[in-house]
Design a protein around this motif. Structure first.
Motif, mmCIF file in Angstrom:
data_model
loop_
_atom_site.group_PDB
_atom_site.id
_atom_site.type_symbol
_atom_site.label_atom_id
_atom_site.label_comp_id
_atom_site.label_asym_id
_atom_site.label_seq_id
_atom_site.Cartn_x
_atom_site.Cartn_y
_atom_site.Cartn_z
ATOM 1 N N VAL A 118 0.841 -1.060 0.021
ATOM 2 C CA VAL A 118 -0.208 0.081 -0.039
ATOM 3 C C VAL A 118 0.869 1.355 0.217
ATOM 4 O O VAL A 118 1.625 1.560 0.844
ATOM 5 C CB VAL A 118 -0.992 0.066 1.219
ATOM 6 N N PHE A 119 0.548 2.070 -1.016
ATOM 7 C CA PHE A 119 1.253 3.216 -1.132
ATOM 8 C C PHE A 119 0.258 4.395 -0.557
ATOM 9 O O PHE A 119 -0.878 4.679 -1.471
ATOM 10 C CB PHE A 119 1.756 3.787 -2.418
ATOM 11 N N LEU A 120 0.421 5.157 0.905
ATOM 12 C CA LEU A 120 -0.583 6.177 1.089
ATOM 13 C C LEU A 120 -0.118 7.415 0.767
ATOM 14 O O LEU A 120 1.240 7.909 0.789
ATOM 15 C CB LEU A 120 -0.466 6.063 2.608
ATOM 16 N N GLN A 121 -0.993 7.769 -0.515
ATOM 17 C CA GLN A 121 -0.378 8.957 -1.055
ATOM 18 C C GLN A 121 -0.978 10.268 -0.623
ATOM 19 O O GLN A 121 -2.226 10.515 -0.527
ATOM 20 C CB GLN A 121 -0.753 8.973 -2.519
ATOM 21 N N VAL A 122 -0.154 11.348 -0.122
ATOM 22 C CA VAL A 122 -0.677 12.413 0.429
ATOM 23 C C VAL A 122 0.040 13.585 -0.553
ATOM 24 O O VAL A 122 0.868 13.361 -1.140
ATOM 25 C CB VAL A 122 -0.244 12.751 1.735
ATOM 26 N N SER A 123 -0.814 14.943 -0.554
ATOM 27 C CA SER A 123 -0.266 15.833 -1.287
ATOM 28 C C SER A 123 0.818 16.452 -0.447
ATOM 29 O O SER A 123 1.016 16.519 0.680
ATOM 30 C CB SER A 123 -1.408 16.773 -1.508
ATOM 31 N N LYS A 124 1.451 17.363 -1.146
ATOM 32 C CA LYS A 124 2.811 18.049 -0.744
ATOM 33 C C LYS A 124 1.953 19.142 0.254
ATOM 34 O O LYS A 124 2.707 19.396 1.325
ATOM 35 C CB LYS A 124 3.446 18.917 -1.732
#
Ligand code: ATP
Ligand code: MG
Length: 272
Positions: free
Chosen positions: A171-177
Motif C-alpha cells: 500500500v502506498f499512502l499518497q498525500v499531497s505536498k
C-alpha cells in the motif's frame, strides 16, 4: 464489493504507466459519507480480528502488508486504526529504519526476510525493502546499476514468499505536498506531537518530485499478480483508514482461512 472490484479501483495494473500527480488525494468516492466510512472501519476491523483468529488456528498461510509513504502520511495511524482490535499474538509490526552497519554488510533483503510472517501470522511492514529503491535511489546511495537490478530481485523475492503461502499486499499512502506541509507544521506547533518532528523530514520534503518519480518507477515495475501495489488517497485520515481496512478484510476473506477439523470426536468427550 469483491476484491476484484476493489483492485480495479485502487491497484496498479501490471504493465501500466503511472502518473501520481494526476491522483485526487481528497477523493472519498469509495464511501458515501464520512459516517459510513467510520462505521465500515469499525466493522472491518472486527472482521479482521475474527479472520486473523482463523488464520492463526489454521496455521497454513500468512499475510504480509507493506506500507510505504512520504513522511507524515499516516502509516502509524493506519496500523493503529485498522489492527487495533486484532489479537497481538498473531500480529507483528516492524519498522524499517536506516540500516545498521551489520545490515548494510548483507544484501538488502537479508534484514527483510527475517521479518516476514510465519504461517498463521499477519506481519505489517512500516517501510520495507522498497526503501532500497526509494530513499536509496533519490540520494544515490548505491550505483545506478545496483538499483536497477533490485526491482527484479524484489519481484523474485516476493514471488518466493507468495509461492510459500504468504499473501502480499503493498500500500502506498499518497498525500499531497500541501497536506504534508500542514501535518509537519502541526508536529512543530502541537506539544504532544513534537516528539515526531524530525528536522531531516524537511530535507526530504525538498526532494518531493524525485520521491514521486522513484515511487512511480517502483510501483510500475513491482506491481505483480502475486504482490500487487495499491495506491490509496490519504489526505483524509478517516478515508485512508477505512479503505485500507477494507483491503485487508477483502484479502483475508479471499484467503479464506479455516479452523482445523478436530482430531477427536467432540460428541464422545464430556469434561467433568
Ligand atoms: P515517522 O513517519 O513517524 O517519522 P518513520 O518511518 O519516518 O516514522 P523515522 O525513524 O523517522 O521513521 O525514519 C526512518 C528513516 O529510515 C526514513 O527516513 C527512511 O527513509 C530511512 N530508511 C529506511 N530504510 C532505509 C534504507 N534501506 N536505506 C536508507 N534509509 C532507510
Ligand atoms: Mg520520519
Amino acid at each position: 464489493m469483491s476484491l476484484k472490484k476493489f483492485a480495479k479501483m485502487f491497484s496498479v495494473e501490471p504493465g501500466t504507466k503511472l502518473d501520481l500527480s494526476k491522483n485526487d488525494l481528497r477523493d472519498t468516492s469509495y464511501f458515501e459519507s464520512r459516517d459510513e466510512a467510520e462505521r465500515s472501519l469499525r466493522e472491518d476491523a472486527e472482521a479482521i480480528d475474527e479472520l486473523q483468529d482463523r488464520l492463526f488456528a489454521e496455521g497454513k498461510q500468512s499475510l504480509l502488508l507493506v506500507l510505504q509513504a512520504t513522511d507524515a502520511a499516516g502509516k502509524d495511524g493506519t496500523i493503529r486504526k485498522v489492527f487495533g482490535p486484532v489479537d497481538p499474538l498473531g500480529l507483528r509490526a516492524h519498522s524499517f529504519k536506516k540500516p545498521t552497519p551489520e545490515e548494510l554488510s548483507h544484501d538488502f533483503l537479508w534484514r527483510v526476510h527475517k521479518k516476514v510472517p510465519a504461517k498463521g501470522e499477519i506481519a505489517i511492514f512500516n517501510r520495507s525493502h522498497y526503501e532500497d529503491v526509494l530513499v536509496v535511489r533519490v540520494h544515490g546511495l548505491v550505483d545506478d546499476d545496483v538499483i536497477e537490478a533490485r526491482y527484479d530481485q524484489i519481484n523474485s523475492f516476493e514471488q518466493l514468499l507468495s509461492s510459500n503461502d504468504t499473501r502480499i499486499i503493498k500500500v502506498f499512502l499518497q498525500v499531497s505536498k500541501e497536506e504534508q506541509r500542514e501535518r509537519l507544521q502541526e508536529r512543530v506547533d502541537i506539544p504532544a506531537k513534537r516528539w515526531k518532528f524530525n528536522q531531516g523530514d524537511l530535507e526530504e520534503r525538498k526532494l518531493w518530485d524525485q520521491y514521486m518519480q522513484a515511487f512511480e518507477i517502483a510501483l510500475e515495475r513491482c506491481s505483480t499478480a502475486w504482490a500487487p501495489w495499491y495506491v490509496i488517497p490519504a489526505d483524509r485520515n478517516w478515508y485512508r483508514n477505512a479503505v485500507v481496512a477494507r483491503l485487508v478484510r477483502l484479502t483475508l476473506e479471499d484467503m479464506d482461512p479455516k479452523y482445523p477439523e478436530p482430531d477427536f470426536d467432540p460428541k464422545g468427550i464430556k469434561v467433568k
